[in-house]
Design an enzyme around this catalytic site. Structure first.
Site, mmCIF file in Angstrom:
data_model
loop_
_atom_site.group_PDB
_atom_site.id
_atom_site.type_symbol
_atom_site.label_atom_id
_atom_site.label_comp_id
_atom_site.label_asym_id
_atom_site.label_seq_id
_atom_site.Cartn_x
_atom_site.Cartn_y
_atom_site.Cartn_z
ATOM 1 N N CYS A 68 0.824 -1.219 0.000
ATOM 2 C CA CYS A 68 0.000 0.000 0.000
ATOM 3 C C CYS A 68 0.854 1.263 0.000
ATOM 4 C CB CYS A 68 -0.906 -0.001 1.217
ATOM 5 S SG CYS A 68 -2.090 -1.338 1.210
ATOM 6 N N GLU A 126 -2.835 -3.131 -4.688
ATOM 7 C CA GLU A 126 -4.091 -3.872 -4.483
ATOM 8 C C GLU A 126 -5.220 -3.003 -4.992
ATOM 9 O OE1 GLU A 126 -4.228 -4.689 -0.280
ATOM 10 O OE2 GLU A 126 -3.326 -6.652 -0.548
HETATM 11 O O1 AHR Z 1 1.664 -6.320 3.735
HETATM 12 C C1 AHR Z 1 0.942 -5.285 4.311
HETATM 13 C C2 AHR Z 1 -0.122 -4.761 3.373
HETATM 14 O O2 AHR Z 1 -1.063 -5.749 3.096
HETATM 15 C C3 AHR Z 1 0.344 -4.351 2.022
HETATM 16 O O3 AHR Z 1 0.818 -3.066 2.013
HETATM 17 C C4 AHR Z 1 -0.883 -4.424 1.190
HETATM 18 O O4 AHR Z 1 -0.602 -4.621 -0.153
HETATM 19 C C5 AHR Z 1 -1.676 -5.511 1.847
HETATM 20 O O5 AHR Z 1 -2.985 -5.140 2.058
#
Ligand code: AHR
Length: 661
Positions: free
Chosen positions: A245, A377
């Site tokens: 994220c 995501e």
């Molecule tokens: O791994 C932690 C978070 O989990 C990542 O940033 C995201 O891609 C997922 O939701």
């Protein structure tokens, strides 16, 4: 060496034979000459994100927090100090107009002909300092007025005793970098740095920095060697970076911009880390990104550890769990250009703009970038719209780049199905699936890929980890139950290596005093680190993957959960070995017999690597870092049969060397 070696002779071997005699062995057949699927050489990789103080305060070895006074409170982590009658004051000066990316400096007004005036820095939950190691202190300074001001640098342990000293005399009237090296006299994990000034007048300071001299490959201002070594020990096939994220940002202003993460360190703009206040139960208000670990460092680390680089880029969408801010599609050009420029930066010759920059930064050799993620995501029509624009632009210019496409944050459901269908219709290259689920889900889903379309897009299991309590719960543990369920699940990834081309556990690193999310693969404090049981599962798969999957069946069926057993077999054409992976998730020991079919003969002994704990709740820790870790032993091979007893709650890897071929 991570593997404890045991040669099973005498009592231990006899005990196993007795156990075998009591229960009928379960028979498995391996068709060692029938190749079922090729295993991608870079199948098992790692996923790096700056969460849990993984970068600043973690693998990036800088010991000073808020070194350039760019936190929202510019003096956060700093404290004014007086000693021996010295006096003074500190002003924060805003120079936004001149240097917007590094807007604050401090002006220290010193009135200390006797004693000292100064400031101390608390580090990232303290500073980890090692006895007899050399440390490199540096500062950008400017001293407009006359009269000498001398600087005394001290490292203090938690009790206030001095454990390292250096001296500098900044004299230049224009900005200049000053540096001094000194040796620490004691080990301390909660040290702090004192910068004392003596004299009268004003001095401007910025980029106050302290690094250990010993870093990964001893690069100045580099990465923590013990942590990178743990990555290298996994021999990862790829390095996915910088997230997660963090790529998206809570809003677009907070997104990861790779162009701001390269070049002069004092020109890399510090921003708030998006995990700073994400979780109410684990607030970390002092969590920022200095980008000292930036794209150049990511590429170089990938190269160092033999991993293919896999950058993930923002596709014009902020995190959809947060603001979900969108860049209008008619304003997407700069974002698309960032992606194209990154490919040129990684692969272009010195005659290209970005290839020249890479060369100027000391790396004329291309990084051989072959794949790139468009978004992290993401989901919904907005993603599809933006994905099409990115993909066309990238494929038009660089048809050889494989695009990694997100099917959202969940393993199933409406959004997953919609994106999965869309990408299959588009003949997308690789789909990035994420699953943070219970151990039960992982055990139950070892068959997940058995029925995937063999001719469709390839799968990247881009983020996964078993959650002992539930997604996002601070009570999650890195326990053996989770790790064993991941091992069981990974037999299914490997068995389906024709579809699943890449896989990486997430997140990678966590500071024991400053984490936001768990479970995590590798834990550390300011001096030490250890791999969780999941780390050893990942490592065993990576080091023992082989080159091609061969069928391992029980009564003609795949071994993917019946009676709690999970198994896969591969051959390694390079080393001429047969590799068996077997998980016994049940509560009783099970003698097993592998009958090997095919033309090859095998040596008289096989190597067995066992990872186990009798306690599902068991974990590794800083105090017992290898409580659950691989143990190596040798067993006899009986012609073309291998007999072994698999203890309860156990993951075993068995390697047999073919002879006479
Ligand atoms: O791994 C932690 C978070 O989990 C990542 O940033 C995201 O891609 C997922 O939701």
């Amino acid at each position: 060496m991570f593997i404890k070696k045991i040669l099973l002779t005498g009592f231990a071997a006899a005990a196993m034979v007795t156990a075998r005699a009591q229960i009928t062995p379960m028979i498995f057949t391996i068709a060692a000459d029938k190749i079922k699927a090729h295993i991608e050489p870079n199948m098992y990789g790692i996923f790096f994100e700056d969460i849990n103080m993984a970068a600043d305060g973690g693998v990036y070895a800088e010991l000073v927090k808020n070194r350039s006074f760019e936190f929202n409170s510019p003096l956060a982590a700093w404290t004014e100090r007086l000693k021996g009658g010295g006096k003074g004051s500190i002003e924060v000066v805003d120079r936004t107009a001149e240097r917007p990316e590094n807007a604050h400096i401090i002006k220290v007004n010193v009135n200390a002909t006797t004693g000292y005036f100064g400031l101390s820095n608390e580090g990232f939950r303290g500073m980890g300092i090692k006895k007899d190691e050399r440390y490199s202190f540096s500062v950008n300074a400017r001293k407009p007025g006359t009269g000498p001001i001398t600087m005394l640098i001290e490292l203090h342990n938690a009790k206030g005793a001095v454990i390292g000293t250096g001296r500098l005399t900044p004299t230049a009237t224009q900005w200049k970098k000053y540096a001094v090296k000194f040796t620490a006299t004691a080990t301390e994990d909660k040290a702090s740095l004192y910068v004392w000034l003596k004299g009268t007048g004003a001095i401007d300071l910025d980029m106050i920095s302290l690094f250990p001299e010993h870093t990964w490959k001893n690069r100045p201002a580099g990465l923590r060697a013990d942590l990178v070594q743990k990555l290298a020990d996994m021999k990862p096939g790829f390095l996915r970076f910088p997230g997660g994220c963090i790529v998206e940002g809570r809003d677009l202003a907070n997104r990861y911009q790779w162009k701001k993460s390269i070049g002069d360190i004092d020109k890399r703009e510090t921003i708030i880390n998006r995990w700073n206040m994400e979780f109410k139960h684990r607030p970390t208000p002092d969590y920022y990104q200095t980008f000292g670990l930036g794209f150049m460092e990511y590429f170089m680390t990938a190269e160092d550890i033999g991993a293919s680089p896999l950058p993930i880029l923002n596709c014009g969408m902020a995190c959809q769990f947060n603001t979900g801010q969108l860049v209008p599609v008619d304003q997407l050009d700069p974002y698309v250009q960032d992606a194209l420029d990154l490919i040129e930066f990684a692969n272009g010759g010195p005659d290209t703009k970005w290839g020249k920059l890479r060369t100027d930064l000391g790396h004329p050799k291309p990084f051989n970038l072959k794949m790139m993620g468009v978004g992290n995501e993401q989901w919904g029509e907005q993603y599809i719209e933006r994905w099409k624009i990115f993909t066309k632009a990238i494929k038009d210019k660089y048809p050889y780049i494989k695009i990694i496409s997100s099917v959202g944050p969940f393993a199933a459901g409406e959004e997953f199905t919609r994106l999965d269908k869309f990408f299959r219709a588009q003949h997308a290259d690789i789909l990035d699936e994420h699953y943070y689920q219970s151990p039960k889900w992982f055990f139950d889903n070892a068959k997940r890929y058995d029925n995937y379309d063999r001719n469709g897009p390839k799968i990247f299991a881009g983020e996964y980890a078993a959650q002992s309590v539930g997604g996002g719960s601070p009570e999650n543990k890195n326990n053996w139950d989770c790790a064993l369920s991941e091992a069981a699940f990974m037999t299914g990834l490997e068995r389906n290596a024709d579809v699943v081309h890449m896989a990486s556990y997430a997140p990678l690193f966590a500071h024991v005093d400053a984490w936001q999310w768990r479970p995590d693969l590798i834990w550390f404090d300011n001096l030490r680190s250890y791999g969780s049981p999941s780390y050893y599962v990942q490592q065993l798969f990576s080091l023992n993957k082989g080159t091609d999957v061969v069928p391992l069946l029980q009564k003609g069926e795949m071994v993917s959960g019946k009676d709690g057993y999970y198994a896969t077999a591969s051959i390694d054409k390079g080393t001429n070995e047969l590799i068996i992976k077997f998980v016994n998730s049940g509560a009783t020991a099970q003698p097993v017999k592998f009958n090997i079919e095919g033309g090859k003969s095998y040596g008289k002994t096989a190597t067995v690597i066992t990872l186990r704990s009798a306690d599902k709740a068991a974990e590794n820790s800083l105090a017992a870092p290898t409580a659950i870790s691989p143990v190596k032993s040798l067993i006899n091979v009986d012609g073309k049969a291998v007999n072994v007893t698999v203890e309860p709650l156990t993951f075993k890897v068995i390697r047999l060397k073919a002879v006479g071929m």
